[in-house]
Design an enzyme around this catalytic site. Structure first.
Site, PDB file in Angstrom:
ATOM      1  N   HIS A 128      -1.539   1.632  -4.200  1.00 42.87           N
ATOM      2  CA  HIS A 128      -1.902   3.041  -4.000  1.00 42.87           C
ATOM      3  C   HIS A 128      -1.013   3.995  -4.781  1.00 42.87           C
ATOM      4  CE1 HIS A 128      -4.015   1.804   0.026  1.00 42.87           C
ATOM      5  NE2 HIS A 128      -4.727   1.511  -1.045  1.00 42.87           N
ATOM      6  N   CYS A 167      -3.549  15.420 -20.178  1.00 44.86           N
ATOM      7  CA  CYS A 167      -2.916  14.679 -21.282  1.00 44.86           C
ATOM      8  C   CYS A 167      -2.193  13.416 -20.800  1.00 44.86           C
ATOM      9  CB  CYS A 167      -1.951  15.587 -22.054  1.00 44.86           C
ATOM     10  SG  CYS A 167      -0.438  15.994 -21.159  1.00 44.86           S
ATOM     11  N   ASP A 225       6.255   4.759  -1.313  1.00 40.62           N
ATOM     12  CA  ASP A 225       7.605   5.285  -1.112  1.00 40.62           C
ATOM     13  C   ASP A 225       8.684   4.608  -1.952  1.00 40.62           C
ATOM     14  OD1 ASP A 225       8.062   2.803   0.202  1.00 40.62           O
ATOM     15  OD2 ASP A 225       7.648   3.658   2.178  1.00 40.62           O
ATOM     16  N   GLY A 281       3.064  -4.442   8.965  1.00 40.93           N
ATOM     17  CA  GLY A 281       2.987  -2.994   9.189  1.00 40.93           C
ATOM     18  C   GLY A 281       1.805  -2.296   8.572  1.00 40.93           C
ATOM     19  N   GLN A 320       0.850  -1.201   0.000  1.00 42.22           N
ATOM     20  CA  GLN A 320       0.000   0.000   0.000  1.00 42.22           C
ATOM     21  C   GLN A 320       0.881   1.244   0.000  1.00 42.22           C
ATOM     22  OE1 GLN A 320      -3.405  -0.710   3.093  1.00 42.22           O
ATOM     23  NE2 GLN A 320      -1.687  -1.987   3.654  1.00 42.22           N
ATOM     24  N   ASN A 321       2.185   1.025   0.120  1.00 40.09           N
ATOM     25  CA  ASN A 321       3.083   2.166   0.259  1.00 40.09           C
ATOM     26  C   ASN A 321       3.368   2.826  -1.075  1.00 40.09           C
ATOM     27  OD1 ASN A 321       3.129   1.633   2.927  1.00 40.09           O
ATOM     28  ND2 ASN A 321       5.142   0.659   2.962  1.00 40.09           N
TER      29      ASN A 321
HETATM   30  P1  NAD Z   1      -1.221   2.954   8.854  1.00 43.47           P
HETATM   31  O1  NAD Z   1      -0.453   4.174   9.197  1.00 43.47           O
HETATM   32  O2  NAD Z   1      -2.701   3.008   8.933  1.00 43.47           O
HETATM   33  O3  NAD Z   1      -0.755   1.784   9.825  1.00 43.47           O
HETATM   34  C1  NAD Z   1       0.597   1.522  10.038  1.00 43.47           C
HETATM   35  C2  NAD Z   1       0.712   0.284  10.888  1.00 43.47           C
HETATM   36  O4  NAD Z   1       2.087  -0.003  11.023  1.00 43.47           O
HETATM   37  C3  NAD Z   1       0.143   0.443  12.301  1.00 43.47           C
HETATM   38  O5  NAD Z   1      -0.747  -0.642  12.551  1.00 43.47           O
HETATM   39  C4  NAD Z   1       1.361   0.370  13.196  1.00 43.47           C
HETATM   40  O6  NAD Z   1       1.102  -0.302  14.401  1.00 43.47           O
HETATM   41  C5  NAD Z   1       2.318  -0.432  12.333  1.00 43.47           C
HETATM   42  N1  NAD Z   1       3.730  -0.185  12.617  1.00 43.47           N
HETATM   43  C6  NAD Z   1       4.331   0.918  13.128  1.00 43.47           C
HETATM   44  N2  NAD Z   1       5.659   0.735  13.232  1.00 43.47           N
HETATM   45  C7  NAD Z   1       5.902  -0.519  12.767  1.00 43.47           C
HETATM   46  C8  NAD Z   1       7.081  -1.297  12.625  1.00 43.47           C
HETATM   47  N3  NAD Z   1       8.292  -0.817  12.960  1.00 43.47           N
HETATM   48  N4  NAD Z   1       6.964  -2.543  12.127  1.00 43.47           N
HETATM   49  C9  NAD Z   1       5.761  -3.049  11.772  1.00 43.47           C
HETATM   50  N5  NAD Z   1       4.618  -2.360  11.892  1.00 43.47           N
HETATM   51  C10 NAD Z   1       4.680  -1.100  12.382  1.00 43.47           C
HETATM   52  O7  NAD Z   1      -0.710   2.490   7.432  1.00 43.47           O
HETATM   53  P2  NAD Z   1      -1.421   1.622   6.295  1.00 43.47           P
HETATM   54  O8  NAD Z   1      -2.184   0.507   6.929  1.00 43.47           O
HETATM   55  O9  NAD Z   1      -0.353   1.328   5.306  1.00 43.47           O
HETATM   56  O10 NAD Z   1      -2.497   2.587   5.608  1.00 43.47           O
HETATM   57  C11 NAD Z   1      -2.260   3.972   5.442  1.00 43.47           C
HETATM   58  C12 NAD Z   1      -2.292   4.537   4.015  1.00 43.47           C
HETATM   59  O11 NAD Z   1      -1.417   5.674   3.995  1.00 43.47           O
HETATM   60  C13 NAD Z   1      -1.781   3.604   2.960  1.00 43.47           C
HETATM   61  O12 NAD Z   1      -2.722   3.594   1.958  1.00 43.47           O
HETATM   62  C14 NAD Z   1      -0.487   4.220   2.411  1.00 43.47           C
HETATM   63  O13 NAD Z   1      -0.569   4.391   1.009  1.00 43.47           O
HETATM   64  C15 NAD Z   1      -0.396   5.588   3.002  1.00 43.47           C
HETATM   65  N6  NAD Z   1       0.934   5.856   3.632  1.00 43.47           N
HETATM   66  C16 NAD Z   1       2.069   5.412   3.006  1.00 43.47           C
HETATM   67  C17 NAD Z   1       3.310   5.605   3.598  1.00 43.47           C
HETATM   68  C18 NAD Z   1       4.530   5.122   2.876  1.00 43.47           C
HETATM   69  O14 NAD Z   1       4.520   4.951   1.639  1.00 43.47           O
HETATM   70  N7  NAD Z   1       5.647   4.859   3.590  1.00 43.47           N
HETATM   71  C19 NAD Z   1       3.402   6.255   4.834  1.00 43.47           C
HETATM   72  C20 NAD Z   1       2.207   6.699   5.443  1.00 43.47           C
HETATM   73  C21 NAD Z   1       0.990   6.489   4.821  1.00 43.47           C
END
Ligand code: NAD
Length: 254
Positions: free
Chosen positions: A122, A133, A107, A188, A104-105
């Site tokens: 995402h 365009c 980055d 995560g 879902q990231n």
């Molecule tokens: P979220 O922020 O809702 O949840 C993050 C989860 O990661 C939490 O449950 C937390 O407990 C857990 N977490 C925190 N530190 C951790 C670690 N060290 N190891 C393992 N788990 C850990 O994120 P989501 O569920 O991915 O949904 C949020 C939306 O926001 C996504 O659609 C994403 O696209 C976007 N987003 C992306 C990024 C990125 O690309 N790095 C960052 C923030 C949000």
């Protein structure tokens, strides 16, 4: 089960699996210094900003500010480095016969760690796209204003905003992999953003085990085939992959 027993059980599941899905969320990048959506405290990734800028209407209404906000996020992730969880996921590909990485990231840290095939549900922060365009340009070459230099259309990040459809090909492939896998490892994610959050359920319905790596869960399973592993991805994922690889090596030699 003790945490040691849970880890060994998870490693055995992975070592026995023909097909594994790794499903990641913001938490896998937390140890790279990128705040998660729900736990972010720097304001940039706060829920308030996400609501203002991360839906199409909010983006248009705050166009210059929103464009600059995404640019700051793109610069932030570009200067971050993959962590040991991203690297362990690359190694896992060599341990199991078939692995599908779904994230879902936005980055690109999986790709920068060496994962070659990543289903990005995402979108990404690599490029901006013209709404009119459809031309694309990397953020490093994007103009100062959100205005396409080719046609004058509105530039927007290549991310899926709230309320928008997921990229169909990636979602269909991710769902098919989840339905037919033996093990899905959720790493995560708070599993609150639908429809991506439905993938672990699809795996369970298909008869797979779901291993959950997250520091904010307890060790109590929520389903008979859910195996919670409370802890940080950067510590647990390398340990898990090492144990699974050791089991396979022991089996091959004996
Ligand atoms: P979220 O922020 O809702 O949840 C993050 C989860 O990661 C939490 O449950 C937390 O407990 C857990 N977490 C925190 N530190 C951790 C670690 N060290 N190891 C393992 N788990 C850990 O994120 P989501 O569920 O991915 O949904 C949020 C939306 O926001 C996504 O659609 C994403 O696209 C976007 N987003 C992306 C990024 C990125 O690309 N790095 C960052 C923030 C949000």
């Amino acid at each position: 089960m003790t945490s040691e027993e849970s880890l060994e059980f998870a490693a055995a599941l992975i070592a026995d699996a023909r097909s594994v899905v790794v499903f990641t969320g913001a938490g896998v990048s937390a140890e790279s210094g990128i705040p998660t959506y729900r736990t972010g405290t720097d304001g940039l990734w706060s829920a308030q900003n996400m609501q203002r800028f991360a839906n199409p209407a909010g983006y248009r209404a705050n166009l210059l500010e929103a464009y600059q906000w995404y640019r700051a996020r793109a610069e932030g992730v570009a200067s971050a480095q993959p962590n040991s969880a991203h690297v362990a996921i690359v190694e896992l590909e060599r341990v199991v016969p078939r692995m599908t990485l779904v994230t879902q990231n936005i980055d690109s840290l999986h790709q920068r760690a060496g994962s070659r095939e990543v289903l990005e549900l995402h979108g990404n922060l690599r490029c901006v796209r013209c709404d009119a365009c459809s031309s694309r340009v990397p953020w490093t070459e994007a103009p100062a204003d959100p205005c396409c230099t080719g046609c004058g259309g509105m530039l927007r990040p290549e991310v899926v905003m709230f309320g928008e459809l997921l990229p169909e090909q990636a979602y269909v492939a991710a769902h098919a992999a989840a339905e037919s896998c033996d093990v899905l490892i959720s790493v995560g994610t708070s599993s609150q953003v639908f429809p991506a959050s439905g993938l672990p359920l699809a795996a369970l319905v298909g008869g797979a085990w779901v291993i959950v790596v997250n520091p904010e869960i307890d060790g109590q399973p929520t389903h008979e085939q859910v195996l919670p592993l409370p802890g940080a991805a950067g510590q647990l994922m390398p340990d898990l992959v090492r144990r699974a690889a050791a089991r396979k090596a022991a089996r091959a030699h004996g």
